[in-house]
Design a protein around this motif. Structure first.
Motif, PDB file in Angstrom:
ATOM      1  N   SER A 102       0.739  -1.711   0.165  1.00  8.75           N
ATOM      2  CA  SER A 102       0.101   0.034   0.000  1.00  8.75           C
ATOM      3  C   SER A 102       0.854   1.223  -0.256  1.00  8.75           C
ATOM      4  O   SER A 102       0.193   2.501  -0.190  1.00  8.75           O
ATOM      5  CB  SER A 102      -0.966   0.053   1.102  1.00  8.75           C
ATOM      6  OG  SER A 102      -0.021   0.121   2.195  1.00  8.75           O
ATOM      7  N   ARG A 103       1.903   1.207   0.125  1.00 12.55           N
ATOM      8  CA  ARG A 103       2.923   2.342   0.176  1.00 12.55           C
ATOM      9  C   ARG A 103       3.827   2.862  -0.666  1.00 12.55           C
ATOM     10  O   ARG A 103       4.610   1.980  -2.004  1.00 12.55           O
ATOM     11  CB  ARG A 103       3.744   2.125   1.148  1.00 12.55           C
ATOM     12  CG  ARG A 103       3.809   1.950   2.752  1.00 12.55           C
ATOM     13  CD  ARG A 103       4.539   1.792   4.004  1.00 12.55           C
ATOM     14  NE  ARG A 103       4.715   3.157   4.461  1.00 12.55           N
ATOM     15  CZ  ARG A 103       6.337   3.354   4.492  1.00 12.55           C
ATOM     16  NH1 ARG A 103       6.810   2.265   5.078  1.00 12.55           N
ATOM     17  NH2 ARG A 103       6.783   4.402   4.631  1.00 12.55           N
ATOM     18  N   GLY A 104       2.987   3.513  -1.961  1.00 13.54           N
ATOM     19  CA  GLY A 104       4.123   4.028  -2.779  1.00 13.54           C
ATOM     20  C   GLY A 104       4.025   3.172  -3.972  1.00 13.54           C
ATOM     21  O   GLY A 104       3.422   1.946  -4.526  1.00 13.54           O
ATOM     22  N   ASN A 105       4.713   3.963  -5.047  1.00 18.98           N
ATOM     23  CA  ASN A 105       5.493   2.755  -6.177  1.00 18.98           C
ATOM     24  C   ASN A 105       6.162   1.546  -6.474  1.00 18.98           C
ATOM     25  O   ASN A 105       7.225   2.096  -5.374  1.00 18.98           O
ATOM     26  CB  ASN A 105       5.223   3.923  -7.778  1.00 18.98           C
ATOM     27  CG  ASN A 105       4.557   4.688  -7.811  1.00 18.98           C
ATOM     28  OD1 ASN A 105       3.812   4.291  -7.655  1.00 18.98           O
ATOM     29  ND2 ASN A 105       5.240   6.100  -7.977  1.00 18.98           N
ATOM     30  N   LEU A 106       6.100   0.970  -7.364  1.00 20.34           N
ATOM     31  CA  LEU A 106       6.867  -0.024  -7.636  1.00 20.34           C
ATOM     32  C   LEU A 106       8.628   0.462  -7.343  1.00 20.34           C
ATOM     33  O   LEU A 106       9.764  -0.054  -6.674  1.00 20.34           O
ATOM     34  CB  LEU A 106       6.906  -0.969  -8.997  1.00 20.34           C
ATOM     35  CG  LEU A 106       5.633  -1.978  -8.083  1.00 20.34           C
ATOM     36  CD1 LEU A 106       5.412  -2.934  -9.532  1.00 20.34           C
ATOM     37  CD2 LEU A 106       5.465  -2.864  -7.237  1.00 20.34           C
ATOM     38  N   GLU A 107       8.762   1.336  -7.714  1.00 20.07           N
ATOM     39  CA  GLU A 107      10.099   2.032  -8.311  1.00 20.07           C
ATOM     40  C   GLU A 107      11.024   2.521  -6.702  1.00 20.07           C
ATOM     41  O   GLU A 107      12.263   3.220  -7.344  1.00 20.07           O
ATOM     42  CB  GLU A 107      10.260   2.717  -9.682  1.00 20.07           C
ATOM     43  CG  GLU A 107       9.296   4.039  -9.136  1.00 20.07           C
ATOM     44  CD  GLU A 107       8.315   3.908 -10.031  1.00 20.07           C
ATOM     45  OE1 GLU A 107       7.458   2.906 -10.022  1.00 20.07           O
ATOM     46  OE2 GLU A 107       7.781   4.950 -10.192  1.00 20.07           O
ATOM     47  N   GLY A 108      10.220   2.896  -5.951  1.00 20.82           N
ATOM     48  CA  GLY A 108      10.316   3.517  -5.128  1.00 20.82           C
ATOM     49  C   GLY A 108      10.015   4.348  -4.293  1.00 20.82           C
ATOM     50  O   GLY A 108       8.774   5.281  -5.411  1.00 20.82           O
ATOM     51  N   PRO A 109      10.614   5.597  -3.750  1.00 20.53           N
ATOM     52  CA  PRO A 109      12.215   5.490  -3.572  1.00 20.53           C
ATOM     53  C   PRO A 109      12.516   4.312  -2.610  1.00 20.53           C
ATOM     54  O   PRO A 109      11.465   3.797  -1.761  1.00 20.53           O
ATOM     55  CB  PRO A 109      12.089   6.906  -2.259  1.00 20.53           C
ATOM     56  CG  PRO A 109      10.836   7.147  -2.199  1.00 20.53           C
ATOM     57  CD  PRO A 109      10.195   6.787  -2.906  1.00 20.53           C
ATOM     58  N   GLU A 110      14.035   4.247  -2.683  1.00 14.84           N
ATOM     59  CA  GLU A 110      14.386   3.187  -1.724  1.00 14.84           C
ATOM     60  C   GLU A 110      13.652   3.071  -0.490  1.00 14.84           C
ATOM     61  O   GLU A 110      13.505   1.764   0.208  1.00 14.84           O
ATOM     62  CB  GLU A 110      16.008   3.337  -1.625  1.00 14.84           C
ATOM     63  CG  GLU A 110      16.851   1.653  -1.635  1.00 14.84           C
ATOM     64  CD  GLU A 110      18.384   1.875  -1.829  1.00 14.84           C
ATOM     65  OE1 GLU A 110      18.408   2.016  -2.582  1.00 14.84           O
ATOM     66  OE2 GLU A 110      18.486   2.138  -0.626  1.00 14.84           O
TER      67      GLU A 110
END
Length: 126
Positions: A102-110
């Motif tokens: 549920s937190r953010g996009n796959l690419e991150g941020p790290e």
């Protein structure tokens, strides 16, 4: 205690293939997106690719797109990174990481990736 354990690293020739695996334990694996990152000597860690919690979505760095494929097996709580057409510049320590779906996009941020493995070395010779 959450553990991510990578395996499958080693030495490959340019143009060859390797398949990395990451076995997860201590977390509800099916609720986590899984990412792969790498760090080459003297360089910052960089995103390689990621797969969402149910495997329906993937995202890859441009440098590996078309050559690397990420898959996951939720029943066995593992994620794989199939690396084809390897290049010497793919030489790095490869890490798997987990983030809440549920937190953010796959690419991150790290920083969104909460749990990390210890890494596995991949060396590609020319």
């Amino acid at each position: 205690q959450v553990q991510l354990v990578e395996s499958g690293g080693g030495l490959a020739q340019a143009g060859g293939s390797l398949r990395l695996s990451c076995a997860a334990s201590g977390l509800s694996f099916r609720f986590y997106d899984m990412g792969w990152f790498r760090q080459a000597p003297g360089k910052e860690r960089q995103f390689v690719g990621a797969i969402n919690w149910n495997g329906s979505s993937r995202y890859y760095a441009n440098s590996v797109k078309g050559r690397f494929v990420i898959s996951r097996d939720n029943a066995n709580e593992t994620v794989h990174l199939q690396m084809n057409s390897l290049k010497p510049e793919d030489t790095a320590i490869y890490y798997c990481a987990a983030k809440d779906w549920s937190r953010g996009n796959l690419e991150g941020p790290e920083s969104l990736y909460m749990y990390w493995g210890q890494g596995t070395q991949v060396t590609v010779s020319s």
